[in-house]
Design an enzyme around this catalytic site. Structure first.
Site, short mmCIF file in Angstrom:
data_model
loop_
_atom_site.label_atom_id
_atom_site.label_comp_id
_atom_site.label_asym_id
_atom_site.label_seq_id
_atom_site.Cartn_x
_atom_site.Cartn_y
_atom_site.Cartn_z
CG HIS A 37 -1.81 -0.99 1.54
ND1 HIS A 37 -1.94 -2.19 2.33
CD2 HIS A 37 -3.04 -0.99 0.50
CE1 HIS A 37 -3.12 -2.69 2.04
NE2 HIS A 37 -3.76 -2.19 1.06
CB VAL A 150 -0.21 -4.85 -11.29
CG1 VAL A 150 -0.23 -6.27 -12.22
CG2 VAL A 150 -0.09 -3.47 -12.18
CG ASP A 152 -6.34 -6.92 -6.01
OD1 ASP A 152 -6.64 -8.00 -5.57
OD2 ASP A 152 -5.61 -5.93 -5.13
CG MET A 186 3.92 -7.78 0.34
SD MET A 186 4.60 -6.50 1.18
CE MET A 186 6.35 -6.68 1.38
CB SER A 188 -5.06 -7.02 4.00
OG SER A 188 -4.59 -5.68 3.68
NE ARG A 189 -9.55 -11.29 1.86
CZ ARG A 189 -10.37 -10.47 1.17
NH1 ARG A 189 -9.45 -10.06 -0.03
NH2 ARG A 189 -11.47 -10.07 1.43
O1 PAF Z 1 -8.42 -3.21 -3.43
C1 PAF Z 1 -9.05 -2.64 -2.37
O2 PAF Z 1 -8.66 -2.55 -1.48
C2 PAF Z 1 -10.59 -2.61 -2.66
O3 PAF Z 1 -11.11 -3.32 -3.66
C3 PAF Z 1 -10.99 -0.98 -3.04
C4 PAF Z 1 -10.26 -0.86 -4.47
C5 PAF Z 1 -10.50 -0.03 -2.15
C6 PAF Z 1 -12.40 -0.86 -3.16
O4 PAF Z 1 -13.03 -1.07 -1.78
#
Ligand code: PAF
Length: 282
Positions: A37, A150, A152, A186, A188-189
């Site tokens: 992030h 990327v 996701d 990386m 969060s899960r």
């Molecule tokens: O990728 C994420 O963390 C979420 O899908 C997002 C883009 C913040 C939308 O809630």
């Protein structure tokens, strides 16, 4: 860093920044921030004068049996990380601020392209929740540029498509996948992984890289390659959700003469569903 919980006050601050000629970069997140992030925040800083980060765990994009209630909320740590990364504005709204009329009657943004395959097939309604909240956040922040990871890949493709279809005046910036030393993307899960699972989960990335190399070496038998990769993941003890060799643009199964290919995989551990992807040009 200024923290906002309400749309009106955030808009006022952003209007002032715009009046001062500043460009606005935006990083939407669901919090529980990790290094990947922070890379998104750094990239936003490279592109824009001021950076807005949102933290909102969007219930609309979680299925009924998914982890919305246990999704980690780590506000104090997140704020410390954002301050250290020189985030200018943090938007952290309550659910009622984003969905003032409730979620049942919420106007939805539906992107029919690419949303019923891969993650969309196993998480019905997920992308509808993502596009709806991202469209709302874009309307609230009105950023010049917005940064998405990327990792996701499908989410990024769907958001690009939504922006194009709805003529939303924002440039989407893609940030490369940020990985642990063993290749694990990386997420969060990853916090849901057990100690026993953790050394084994790099198999997802290893299988994606293995398939990528096989294709670079000339293999074109994509269904057989996918099957071999699934077997590797299963042998490591994980259930495969999907493992697909796709055309990077439309996420349909790759044809033999496709030049831009993305290999996407998702697998289940005891407490998490991990996704990853690798792209290549042939
Ligand atoms: O990728 C994420 O963390 C979420 O899908 C997002 C883009 C913040 C939308 O809630």
């Amino acid at each position: 860093m200024q923290v906002f919980h309400h749309v009106a006050s955030l808009r006022q601050a952003l209007a002032e920044a715009r009046r001062d000629g500043k460009s606005i970069g935006f990083v939407p997140t669901m919090g529980n921030l990790h290094d990947a992030h922070i890379e998104l925040v750094n990239l936003a800083h490279q592109h824009c004068d001021v950076v807005v980060v949102s933290i909102f765990v969007n219930r609309l994009q979680f299925g009924l049996n998914e982890d919305w209630d246990k999704y980690p909320r780590t506000m104090q740590e997140d704020m410390a990380r954002l301050r250290a990364a020189n985030c200018d504005y943090l938007f952290h709204p309550e659910e009622a601020e984003i969905y003032p009329n409730g979620m049942d009657q919420q106007t939805k943004v539906i992107c029919p392209a690419m949303t019923d395959v891969l993650c969309g097939a196993s998480r019905p309604g997920h992308f509808e929740g993502v596009t709806t909240v991202v469209a709302k956040l874009f309307n609230i922040v009105q950023p010049d540029k917005a940064v998405f990871g990327v990792k996701d890949f499908q989410q990024l493709a769907v958001i690009r498509r939504m922006v194009e279809d709805l003529c939303i005046p924002v440039e989407i910036v893609a940030a490369p996948v940020h990985r642990e030393d063993d290749g694990l993307a990386m997420s969060s899960r990853n916090g849901y992984l057990t100690e026993e699972e953790r050394p084994k989960v790099a198999i997802l990335n290893q299988s994606l890289n293995w398939v990528s190399n096989e294709i670079k070496n000339g293999r074109k038998d994509f269904p057989a390659l996918e099957e071999e990769a699934r077997a590797k993941i299963q042998e490591a003890g994980f259930k495969v959700d999907y493992f697909s060799i796709c055309n990077s643009k439309d996420l349909q199964p790759a044809a033999h003469d496709d030049c831009e290919i993305t290999i996407l995989g998702a697998m289940y551990t005891s407490g998490a569903r991990l996704i990853d992807n690798v792209s290549l040009s042939v």
